[in-house]
Design a protein around this motif. Structure first.
Motif, PDB file in Angstrom:
ATOM      1  N   THR A  22     -10.772 -33.696 -46.767  1.00 23.18           N
ATOM      2  CA  THR A  22     -10.681 -32.672 -45.752  1.00 23.18           C
ATOM      3  C   THR A  22     -11.259 -33.190 -44.575  1.00 23.18           C
ATOM      4  N   ASN A  23     -11.490 -32.155 -43.440  1.00 18.01           N
ATOM      5  CA  ASN A  23     -11.814 -32.846 -41.971  1.00 18.01           C
ATOM      6  C   ASN A  23     -13.427 -33.115 -42.048  1.00 18.01           C
ATOM      7  N   HIS A  24     -14.163 -32.895 -43.176  1.00 15.02           N
ATOM      8  CA  HIS A  24     -15.594 -33.284 -43.050  1.00 15.02           C
ATOM      9  C   HIS A  24     -15.928 -34.407 -43.774  1.00 15.02           C
ATOM     10  N   GLN A  25     -16.932 -34.913 -43.200  1.00 16.74           N
ATOM     11  CA  GLN A  25     -17.359 -36.353 -43.449  1.00 16.74           C
ATOM     12  C   GLN A  25     -18.284 -36.571 -44.646  1.00 16.74           C
ATOM     13  N   GLU A 166     -11.996 -25.518 -49.164  1.00 17.63           N
ATOM     14  CA  GLU A 166     -11.141 -26.351 -48.592  1.00 17.63           C
ATOM     15  C   GLU A 166     -10.872 -27.794 -49.323  1.00 17.63           C
TER      16      GLU A 166
END
Ligand code: NAD
Length: 307
Positions: A22-25, A166
């Motif tokens: 996802t776009n999360h780190q 997500e």
């Protein structure tokens, strides 16, 4: 979100890998030297339903410095206090901590280190295995349920569920997660201990009339204690649920068998049957099956010299 996985073994690698898509780190935390070295040098190798190697940051918990938005706890139950101690430095004002360990009683442990309004409790039916340092094997489908311990903090819980969905981890915010936690504990409390003690698969326990009788007695004790604690449990429904899982996993050796019999490692028994026996004492009734099973598992651990 900056997500730390506190305990990046089998399950931690699954969650870390899927969140990294996802776009999360995501940052993995672990203290197993060979695992850290393998992931730092060659990336995290994933086999099973997907074959891929991904670059992911990994470090020891005490080396992490940036405050977390979310920390997902994935140690074994008896390793939790040390981990909670070691992640203190990355817990900030807005940090949330999600517990997805199997078993019972973790909220009481976590509360000793972290304020209640930061804690999310959950349960997952995803599975994962480790083939060796830096190599996770991921198969099958799953899902998870979670709830904020502080009801005024529901929004944070919904946000975390959304982020995990997500990551294709199928998370649901649950207004009453405890029955789900106990239902899963009944699965582990019946299958793990019996297969480890009898050295057999789940299907073999359930195919034996004696094995099945044992399973039903264990469920009865879990449900009695859960109800005494105020958890909404229905014994008949749980027996049905456990039977269904046993059919799907009939050829499987559960994790306690892998830990105790195959790898000679300590088990999570004190957080399953052991937790039920301990809680029952508080209510003044006996749980002879859970009590004896816990003693037998501990006896086996000490016979094998496991510390
Ligand atoms: P695991 O042993 O593979 O992973 C635990 C990791 O935590 C290890 O890599 C260990 O090195 C690390 N660790 C422990 N203490 C630490 C510390 N103080 N500092 C840094 N690292 C530390 O265990 P797992 O199979 O991933 O299970 C984790 C939890 O999830 C357990 O409660 C288990 O019952 C539950 N669970 C497992 C599965 C599964 O299929 N494996 C499925 C559902 C739930």
């Amino acid at each position: 979100m900056l997500v730390y996985i506190a305990g990046s073994g089998a399950m931690g690698c699954r969650f870390g890998y899927q969140i990294s898509k996802t776009n999360h780190q995501v940052i993995l935390l672990d203290n197993w030297e060979d695992h850290i070295k393998a992931i730092q040098e060659n990336g995290l190798k994933i086999t099973g339903d997907v074959e891929e190697t991904v670059k992911l940051p990994i470090m020891k918990p005490t080396e992490a410095t940036t405050e977390a938005d979310l920390i997902i706890l994935f140690t074994k139950a008896m390793q939790l206090p040390q981990m909670l101690q070691d992640i203190k430095g990355i817990i900030g004002k807005e940090t949330k901590v999600l517990c997805l360990l199997n078993g019972l009683g973790h909220a009481d442990v976590i509360r000793q280190y972290i304020p209640e309004q930061k804690i999310l409790m959950g349960v997952t039916i995803w599975t994962a295995g480790l083939k060796g340092p830096g190599h996770a094997h991921l198969e099958g489908e799953g899902g998870l349920h979670l709830q904020s311990m502080d009801p005024s903090n529901k929004d944070a819980g919904y946000q975390v569920a959304e982020m995990l969905t997500e990551a294709k981890l199928a998370a649901t915010y649950d207004e009453n997660v405890l029955p789900n936690i106990w239902r899963k504990a009944c699965v582990n409390g019946t299958m793990n201990s019996t297969c480890a003690l009898l050295d057999c698969t789940i299907g073999q326990v359930f195919a034996s009339e004696y094995g099945l009788a044992l399973v039903k007695e264990i469920i009865h004790e879990f449900v009695r204690v859960g109800i005494a604690e105020g958890v909404d449990l229905n014994e008949e429904e749980i027996v049905k649920y456990v039977m269904e899982i046993s059919k799907k996993a009939s050829h499987h050796y559960p994790s306690m068998h892998q830990d105790l019999v195959q790898n000679h490692r300590l088990t999570e028994i004190d957080y399953l049957n052991g937790a039920v026996a301990k809680k029952a004492e508080k209510f003044g009734f006996e749980t002879p099956y859970c009590q004896m099973i816990t003693q037998m598992i501990h006896a086996k651990e000490s016979i094998l010299g496991i510390k």
